[in-house]
Enzyme design. Structure first.
Site, PDB file in Angstrom:
ATOM      1  CG  ASP A 205      49.994  43.206  35.475  1.00  0.00           C
ATOM      2  OD1 ASP A 205      49.270  43.679  36.375  1.00  0.00           O
ATOM      3  OD2 ASP A 205      49.556  42.853  34.367  1.00  0.00           O
ATOM      4  CG  HIS A 286      39.915  45.841  31.585  1.00  0.00           C
ATOM      5  ND1 HIS A 286      39.000  46.779  32.016  1.00  0.00           N
ATOM      6  CD2 HIS A 286      40.265  46.207  30.329  1.00  0.00           C
ATOM      7  CE1 HIS A 286      38.797  47.674  31.052  1.00  0.00           C
ATOM      8  NE2 HIS A 286      39.560  47.348  30.027  1.00  0.00           N
ATOM      9  NE  ARG A 287      46.801  39.861  33.920  1.00  0.00           N
ATOM     10  CZ  ARG A 287      47.765  40.146  33.054  1.00  0.00           C
ATOM     11  NH1 ARG A 287      48.744  40.955  33.413  1.00  0.00           N
ATOM     12  NH2 ARG A 287      47.754  39.636  31.845  1.00  0.00           N
ATOM     13  N   GLY A 288      43.300  43.767  37.188  1.00  0.00           N
ATOM     14  CA  GLY A 288      43.006  44.026  38.593  1.00  0.00           C
ATOM     15  C   GLY A 288      41.547  43.789  38.924  1.00  0.00           C
ATOM     16  CB  ILE A 291      42.947  39.665  40.199  1.00  0.00           C
ATOM     17  CG1 ILE A 291      43.754  39.127  39.017  1.00  0.00           C
ATOM     18  CG2 ILE A 291      43.509  39.110  41.499  1.00  0.00           C
ATOM     19  CD1 ILE A 291      43.784  37.612  38.910  1.00  0.00           C
TER      20      ILE A 291
END
Length: 350
Positions: A205, A286-288, A291
Site C-alpha cells: 500500500d 482514502h489513499r487510493g 493518489i
C-alpha cells in the site's frame, strides 16, 4: 578510471506503462513511488537505473552526507553537521549549497538493518561524549529515489524500517540508549517477479502506483531489443550520444510538467468520478482516491494541460488501484485489473 555508461531511458523498447509511471514520479515525487511487477528480463532494473540521467538537479547542503535542503530547519542542519564531525558556521549566509542531481539509491536485498538505517559510533560517544553517525542508505535516499530490486524478498525487519521511514519521513538511529533522527523522505521504487512471492500488504500500500509488465510479444520489437543492446555493448559512448537528443527532449518535457503541475485544476465532477471509482471496486481507506487525483493532475501537466479530463482519471486509476482492490485469497493483482477496472470503465461509458 573508465567511465561507466548507463543504457539510455529513451532507448528502451516498449514497456510504455512502466516508463510513464517512472516519469510521473519524477514530475511529482508525492505520488509515493511505483511497484513494477513482471517476469524476468523485461527491462525493469534497466529502466530504474536509467532514471539517473533524466532526474532534475536540486540544492543540497554541502559538507554532510544527508542530502539536506538549505530550507530545512536550521536546528536539523546544525545537528547533522555535529554528528558528522563537521563544523557549521554561525552565519547562515556561509552555508555551503551545492547543485546535485536527484539520486537513485539502490537497496540490496541482503542489506543489513545497520546498512539501511545507519549506525552510531558508540566508542566515540563514550570517549568524547559526542554523537558520531555513520549514515545509512536512508540518509543518501533523502529527497531522492530508493530503488529495491526484488522488493518482495526483503527481510521483514528491513521492511519495517522502510514502512516507518515512508510513513514519518524521518529515520531514527538508536543504540544503547543513544538516538539520532534525520529527515528521510524518498520515492520508493520496487521491482519484483510475482512468481517469487508477493509483498506484505503494509508495504504494498506504500507504493503510490503499480504496473504489471510482460515480455514483448512482437517479433520485430524483440529484434529491435537485440539490436540496440548489441550496439550499446559494442560502443556505449556512441550509443548514448545517439540517444542524447531524445533524452534531452524528455528532460525538457519533464521540467515543463514540474512547473505546470501547481496550476493544474480538477473539477468537483471529476473528484466525484474518482471517489466512485474507489467505492465501486472496494478500495479501503482514502489513499487510493488521493493518489488517483495526484496522478491525473500529473498526467495533465505532462501533456501540457492545466485541467484534468476524464481520460486522465481513467488512466490514473489503472496505475493507482490494481494493488489496492480487495482480493480473495490467492487471487492475483493482474486479474483485478483485467476484470474489475474494465467493468468499471464500461459502466461509466454506459
Amino acid at each position: 578510471m573508465k567511465k561507466q555508461y548507463t543504457y539510455p531511458f529513451t532507448a528502451i523498447v516498449g514497456q510504455e506503462q512502466m516508463k510513464l509511471a517512472l516519469v510521473l514520479n519524477i514530475i511529482n515525487p508525492t505520488l509515493s513511488g511505483v511497484l513494477i511487477r513482471g517476469e524476468k528480463g523485461t527491462a525493469k532494473s534497466t529502466a530504474v537505473r536509467a532514471l539517473a540521467d533524466i532526474l532534475p538537479e536540486i540544492d543540497v547542503v554541502g559538507g554532510i552526507p544527508f542530502n539536506l535542503s538549505p530550507d530545512e530547519d536550521s536546528d536539523v542542519i546544525k545537528e547533522c553537521f555535529e554528528v558528522s564531525g563537521e563544523v557549521l558556521s554561525e552565519e547562515r549566509e556561509r552555508l555551503s549549497v551545492e547543485k546535485h542531481k536527484v539520486r537513485v539509491v539502490e537497496l540490496p536485498v541482503g542489506a543489513t538493518e545497520d546498512r539501511v538505517v545507519g549506525t552510531l559510533d558508540l566508542e566515540h560517544a563514550l570517549k568524547a561524549g559526542e554523537k558520531r553517525i555513520e549514515p545509512g542508505l536512508l540518509a543518501s535516499a533523502h529527497r531522492g529515489i530508493l530503488y529495491v530490486d526484488e522488493v518482495n524478498l526483503l527481510d521483514d525487519h528491513v521492511v519495517d524500517v522502510l514502512l516507518d521511514s515512508a510513513a514519518m519521513g524521518v529515520n531514527t538511529i538508536e543504540r544503547e540508549g543513544v538516538s539520532f533522527a534525520h529527515p528521510s523522505r524518498f520515492t520508493l521504487v520496487g521491482t519484483m517477479n510475482p512468481e517469487e512471492g508477493e509483498l506484505r500488504p503494509q508495504l504494498l500500500d506504500r507504493f503510490g502506483l503499480c504496473v504489471q509488465i510482460d515480455g514483448i510479444r512482437d517479433a520485430e520489437e524483440r529484434v529491435m531489443v537485440m539490436e540496440r543492446r548489441f550496439l550499446f555493448e559494442e560502443n556505449p559512448e556512441a550509443f548514448c550520444r545517439r540517444w542524447a537528443d531524445e533524452s534531452e527532449k524528455l528532460v525538457e518535457k519533464i521540467d515543463m510538467a514540474r512547473r505546470l503541475y501547481p496550476s493544474v485544476s480538477v473539477s468537483r465532477e471529476n473528484l466525484l468520478a474518482i471517489a466512485n471509482y474507489c467505492l465501486e471496486v472496494g478500495v479501503d481507506g482514502h489513499r487510493g482516491d488521493i493518489i488517483i487525483m495526484k496522478t491525473a493532475k500529473t498526467l495533465a501537466a505532462y501533456d501540457g494541460r492545466t485541467e484534468v479530463g476524464r481520460d486522465d482519471i481513467d488512466k490514473a486509476a489503472m496505475f493507482a488501484l490494481p494493488h489496492r482492490i480487495r482480493r480473495q485469497p490467492l487471487q492475483d493483482i493482474v486479474m483485478d485489473v483485467g476484470s474489475m477496472l474494465k467493468n468499471k470503465t464500461s459502466n461509466l461509458e454506459s
